[in-house]
Design an enzyme around this catalytic site. Sequence first.
Site, PDB file in Angstrom:
ATOM      1  N   SER A 143       0.854  -1.182   0.000  1.00 40.73           N
ATOM      2  CA  SER A 143       0.000   0.000   0.000  1.00 40.73           C
ATOM      3  C   SER A 143       0.891   1.232   0.000  1.00 40.73           C
ATOM      4  CB  SER A 143      -0.885  -0.026   1.253  1.00 40.73           C
ATOM      5  OG  SER A 143      -1.580   1.184   1.401  1.00 40.73           O
ATOM      6  N   LYS A 169      -1.265  -1.043  -4.384  1.00 42.09           N
ATOM      7  CA  LYS A 169      -2.421  -0.243  -3.958  1.00 42.09           C
ATOM      8  C   LYS A 169      -1.945   1.186  -3.767  1.00 42.09           C
ATOM      9  CE  LYS A 169      -4.724   0.124   0.543  1.00 42.09           C
ATOM     10  NZ  LYS A 169      -5.372  -0.671   1.619  1.00 42.09           N
ATOM     11  N   LYS A 171      -3.011   5.047  -2.537  1.00 42.76           N
ATOM     12  CA  LYS A 171      -3.967   5.888  -1.844  1.00 42.76           C
ATOM     13  C   LYS A 171      -4.372   7.033  -2.780  1.00 42.76           C
ATOM     14  CE  LYS A 171      -3.971   3.893   2.231  1.00 42.76           C
ATOM     15  NZ  LYS A 171      -5.196   3.380   2.874  1.00 42.76           N
ATOM     16  N   ASP A 196      -7.244   3.138  -3.000  1.00 42.83           N
ATOM     17  CA  ASP A 196      -7.934   3.178  -1.699  1.00 42.83           C
ATOM     18  C   ASP A 196      -8.202   4.643  -1.362  1.00 42.83           C
ATOM     19  OD1 ASP A 196      -8.938   2.906   0.848  1.00 42.83           O
ATOM     20  OD2 ASP A 196      -7.171   1.925   1.699  1.00 42.83           O
ATOM     21  N   GLU A 221     -11.109   0.696  -3.135  1.00 45.25           N
ATOM     22  CA  GLU A 221     -11.395   0.419  -1.732  1.00 45.25           C
ATOM     23  C   GLU A 221     -12.046   1.632  -1.067  1.00 45.25           C
ATOM     24  OE1 GLU A 221      -7.891  -1.064   0.210  1.00 45.25           O
ATOM     25  OE2 GLU A 221      -8.714  -0.814   2.228  1.00 45.25           O
ATOM     26  N   ASP A 246     -13.819  -1.511   3.409  1.00 42.40           N
ATOM     27  CA  ASP A 246     -12.862  -1.556   4.524  1.00 42.40           C
ATOM     28  C   ASP A 246     -13.587  -0.981   5.752  1.00 42.40           C
ATOM     29  OD1 ASP A 246     -10.786  -1.201   6.341  1.00 42.40           O
ATOM     30  OD2 ASP A 246      -9.463  -0.076   5.039  1.00 42.40           O
ATOM     31  N   LYS A 270      -9.551  -6.615   8.343  1.00 44.75           N
ATOM     32  CA  LYS A 270      -8.509  -6.199   9.289  1.00 44.75           C
ATOM     33  C   LYS A 270      -8.938  -6.702  10.641  1.00 44.75           C
ATOM     34  CE  LYS A 270      -7.168  -1.931   6.989  1.00 44.75           C
ATOM     35  NZ  LYS A 270      -7.361  -0.467   6.993  1.00 44.75           N
ATOM     36  N   GLY A 298      -3.977  -3.995   6.449  1.00 44.59           N
ATOM     37  CA  GLY A 298      -2.971  -3.724   7.475  1.00 44.59           C
ATOM     38  C   GLY A 298      -3.175  -2.362   8.089  1.00 44.59           C
TER      39      GLY A 298
HETATM   40  O1  OSB Z   1      -7.101   1.977   4.729  1.00 38.53           O
HETATM   41  O2  OSB Z   1      -6.010   0.214   4.438  1.00 38.53           O
HETATM   42  C1  OSB Z   1      -6.108   1.333   4.965  1.00 38.53           C
HETATM   43  C2  OSB Z   1      -2.915   2.114   6.945  1.00 38.53           C
HETATM   44  C3  OSB Z   1      -3.446   2.767   8.027  1.00 38.53           C
HETATM   45  C4  OSB Z   1      -4.800   2.979   8.089  1.00 38.53           C
HETATM   46  C5  OSB Z   1      -5.641   2.529   7.057  1.00 38.53           C
HETATM   47  C6  OSB Z   1      -5.112   1.853   5.969  1.00 38.53           C
HETATM   48  C7  OSB Z   1      -3.731   1.669   5.890  1.00 38.53           C
HETATM   49  C8  OSB Z   1      -3.055   1.053   4.762  1.00 38.53           C
HETATM   50  C9  OSB Z   1      -1.686   0.470   4.988  1.00 38.53           C
HETATM   51  O3  OSB Z   1      -3.485   1.054   3.631  1.00 38.53           O
HETATM   52  C10 OSB Z   1      -1.713  -1.005   5.075  1.00 38.53           C
HETATM   53  C11 OSB Z   1      -0.399  -1.552   5.592  1.00 38.53           C
HETATM   54  O4  OSB Z   1       0.552  -1.650   4.813  1.00 38.53           O
HETATM   55  O5  OSB Z   1      -0.325  -1.895   6.791  1.00 38.53           O
HETATM   56 MG    MG Z   2      -8.332   0.863   3.432  1.00 42.79          MG
END
Ligand code: OSB
Ligand code: MG
Length: 383
Positions: A143, A169, A171, A196, A221, A246, A270, A298
């Site tokens: 991510s 992925k 953001k 995402d 996402e 999510d 998660k 994560g």
């Molecule tokens: O939305 O998936 C998410 C990290 C912190 C809070 C929300 C998210 C995320 C990530 C990182 O996308 C996922 C990771 O590599 O741990």
């Molecule tokens: Mg997410």
Amino acid sequence: MTIGELPNLEVERARLRVVSLPLVSPFVTSFGTQVERRALLVELYSQGLVGRGECAAGIEPGYSAETYRTAMEALRRHILPSILKQEAADVEVQARRWAWVRGHLMAKAAVEMALLDLSGQATGTSLSQILGGTKDRIPCGVSIGIQASLDATMSAIDGYLAQGYQRIKLKCKPGYDLELASAVRARFPDTPLMLDANSAYSLADAPRLRELDQFGLMMIEQPLAHDDLIDHAALQAQMKTPICLDESVESLTDLRAALHLGAGRILNIKLGRVGGLLPSKAIHDQCQAAGWPVWCGGMLETGIGRAANLAIASLPGFSLPGDTSASNRYFTRDLLVEPFTLAPDGTMPVPAGPGLGVPVDSRRLDEATILLEEVWATGASRP
Ligand code: OSB
Ligand code: MG
């Protein structure tokens, strides 16, 4: 040993520990910027063993309502006093003892993780075995936060693909979406790619979001509000790109509503968000029955939480690469004796040792600790 055969344990002692690990680079999302992973760890003592759990919550309540500080308060006053020095019981019975506490799902998940770690250690069983895992290696994605420029995004992708990551992925947020997807697709036509949005859009943005259909994304996402299902269903009906939920799914109840409404087609699981490994398994089972693929998300976890993520990701319904990345994607030094590393084929091994199955580097742990607190069975801050 399976979930129905977990041993009875008495929780003799509990401690809360806060660690701070600087991130290798700031992690920027539509809801904020993180420069460190500040993690609350729960340590439970039973029969000479220590079980550990990591709370997913961070410093700010930008992803969900919880922060590591709200989790500490819920744990020291309410959740841990419900199980400390009580009659020995298995994890499912212990979980019923704190079920009266509303919300605080990430706090509960941390205690449940520590209890399952203890259960595994006491019986010589890995978390993956306890949960009914069927895989010993997990395909991994990465991510990538919002970067300062498109160029920086391209080189980040180049770097992660060279390491073997199986999907990217990115953001996104309003105004940083179509141009991003189009540029990345032009340069990486075949890479499994997804976005995402962390709830940054509303249904009024549907025309713009529909434009994303031309880029062949695996999914988008959580485009809409963190607590919405109805608008996600309306958006999914107008979009070819699968929606992955999510933030909107915190329980089996939420999932049932999402399935009923058609609020998406994929779920990011998660374990912190849904209150633990056992709730995650129940949600996984329901998704399998409904034909929704799932993958493991994560929260920038340290190696401790990462071990639990890999264990849940070993269940058969986790059919897509998740955000379970290697330790060096987050930290220069993790808390483990052996950090998690990505194999050249883009997979990581599921820990096979008892419990979480990852020995903690106790010197590193002490170095990273910024707060350590004993928890009392009375729920008071002092005995
Ligand atoms: O939305 O998936 C998410 C990290 C912190 C809070 C929300 C998210 C995320 C990530 C990182 O996308 C996922 C990771 O590599 O741990
Ligand atoms: Mg997410």
